[in-house]
Design a protein around this motif. Structure first.
Motif, mmCIF file in Angstrom:
data_model
loop_
_atom_site.group_PDB
_atom_site.id
_atom_site.type_symbol
_atom_site.label_atom_id
_atom_site.label_comp_id
_atom_site.label_asym_id
_atom_site.label_seq_id
_atom_site.Cartn_x
_atom_site.Cartn_y
_atom_site.Cartn_z
ATOM 1 N N GLU A 39 0.859 -1.176 0.000
ATOM 2 C CA GLU A 39 0.000 0.000 0.000
ATOM 3 C C GLU A 39 0.900 1.232 0.000
ATOM 4 O O GLU A 39 1.853 1.304 0.767
ATOM 5 N N ARG A 40 0.603 2.180 -0.863
ATOM 6 C CA ARG A 40 1.404 3.397 -0.955
ATOM 7 C C ARG A 40 0.630 4.537 -0.306
ATOM 8 O O ARG A 40 -0.597 4.464 -0.211
ATOM 9 N N ASP A 60 -0.393 7.293 -1.212
ATOM 10 C CA ASP A 60 -1.433 7.982 -1.978
ATOM 11 C C ASP A 60 -2.675 7.107 -2.114
ATOM 12 O O ASP A 60 -3.590 7.448 -2.867
ATOM 13 N N GLY A 61 -2.703 5.981 -1.405
ATOM 14 C CA GLY A 61 -3.860 5.090 -1.458
ATOM 15 C C GLY A 61 -3.728 3.986 -2.495
ATOM 16 O O GLY A 61 -4.571 3.103 -2.566
ATOM 17 N N PHE A 62 -2.662 4.051 -3.290
ATOM 18 C CA PHE A 62 -2.454 3.014 -4.309
ATOM 19 C C PHE A 62 -2.141 1.681 -3.631
ATOM 20 O O PHE A 62 -1.315 1.611 -2.735
ATOM 21 N N VAL A 63 -2.834 0.651 -4.054
ATOM 22 C CA VAL A 63 -2.544 -0.702 -3.554
ATOM 23 C C VAL A 63 -2.264 -1.621 -4.728
ATOM 24 O O VAL A 63 -2.820 -1.460 -5.804
#
Lengths: 255, 255
Positions: free
Chosen positions: A38-39, A41-44
């Motif tokens: 999970e990053r 910025d919400g990127f998974v």
């Protein structure tokens, strides 16, 4: 005894945060396991997966295989994980020390036969472990330097931990080598907040386990060379991946 | 014009929350896409994946295939997704209406040739769509009832939307049929906070997209029969999965 209780809680938290180690141990036992990254910025996304961490030598990414010929002498594997590289080198006769901040990863290494392990994070390394001829940061693990300031600090420290002809094998990737909109947007987001584009803030999740958030740095060759300035290290050779755009191992030697 | 501005922001939020639709559209375009499901106890996992949502009839789970012989007349597909079941039935001559709260899912259905779609969530259904002979809640979609209270409310509503010999095909799974420690612990967690064991609170994540948190209900046959009491529906037949423990389709008919 409150002290014992507190210790128990700390242990529980530490175990809860060892998502990476739980993944590795689960894979060792069952042959299955999906690593979710999970990053901030919400990127998974699903990472290469546990399978890649256990890949036998013949299944490694080409630039990892090619990098092995630059290994010599006594080896320190920083972020040893499941021992993919360390066990290979140990079987080839090297004395290999594996360090990792994941207790369960070291348990996995031990179970697989790695002789020398220490529960240390990259920043806890010192010359107390003795002198090494090769420091490995494979599997993208140059990222463990976190940020450029810490990278310089760590590289200087590595200088004192290595022999005069010591080498660092730094595996990383040029973050700009992507056409994925969500990654390019993240690089821009990083620039705006004064971070390097490839300085990703992530955490690893597996089942209900989650590591704390941490910085992981990916750099282009130019960015790497900037970082190396004044550290006493220079890029002796670059080994580019033929398969994956932008991935490379930098063989660093002492200037 | 502030109204327009607000509309734009709402649209942006709505798009940001359509993780499921983005996954489906991405898969339609690229043949790739990993659906990550996060549960409110922190458990994360990769779901069956976009591929399953597009699976052709010959690759369906066995109990889904068997359930098709109970379909008759005009069909309403609740949570139509990528149109896996709806398109199959349409090709067999049924008039099929697909509803979904994901705008992009409906775009995918439309692109794949589904003739009748409406952007509605399960709770927004009413007799305004006309009368149906079969209501489909396939692919575990009985879960969309969310909780037992809402299930009863919805089932009563479905009664008024269906012909006298109307049927509901309710696909679900018995949550107790697992030996996974983390799932059993979650069921216990649910019981302690007064929820049904299989009343999972989840959200779907794909890249940087994330749906709002929502309840998804999985029930044993006994729990289903409890819920059906007083709704006017009874379980005419159960179709058990031969492949996956605890998964079944309940064919509901009017009492």
């Amino acid at each position: 005894m409150p002290c014992t209780g507190r210790g128990g809680e700390d242990d529980l938290l530490k175990d809860q945060q060892d998502a990476y180690g739980h993944l590795l141990r689960h894979y060792l036992r069952t042959g299955e396991g999906t690593e979710i990254v999970e990053r901030d910025d919400g990127f998974v996304d699903v990472a290469g997966g546990a399978k890649a961490y256990f890949a036998p030598h013949e299944e490694w990414p080409d630039h990892n295989t090619k990098a092995m010929k630059y290994v010599r002498g006594k080896v320190l594997d920083v972020g040893v994980g499941a021992g993919r590289v360390a066990l290979h080198l140990q079987s080839r006769g090297h004395e290999v020390w594996g360090i990792d901040n994941s207790p369960l990863a070291l348990e996995v290494c031990h179970e697989r036969g790695l002789r020398h392990t220490r529960p240390l994070s990259a920043t806890q390394l010192s010359s107390r472990l003795g002198q090494f001829d090769t420091i490995l940061m494979m599997g993208n693990n140059f990222g463990l330097v976190g940020n450029p300031r810490r990278a310089r600090w760590m590289l200087r420290r590595f200088k004192n931990m290595t022999s005069s002809d010591g080498r660092i094998l730094a595996d990383t990737r040029d973050p700009a080598q992507t056409d994925k909109r969500e990654h390019l947007a993240y690089h821009e987001f990083n620039r705006r907040r004064g971070r390097m584009p490839g300085q990703v803030r992530i955490r690893v999740r597996f089942k209900t386990y989650a590591t704390p958030w941490f910085d992981y740095l990916m750099v282009s060759k130019e960015e790497l060379e900037d970082i190396l300035q004044g550290t006493g290290w220079y890029p002796f050779r670059y080994i580019d991946s033929a398969d994956s755009k932008g991935m490379y191992v930098a063989v660093l030697e002492k200037a």
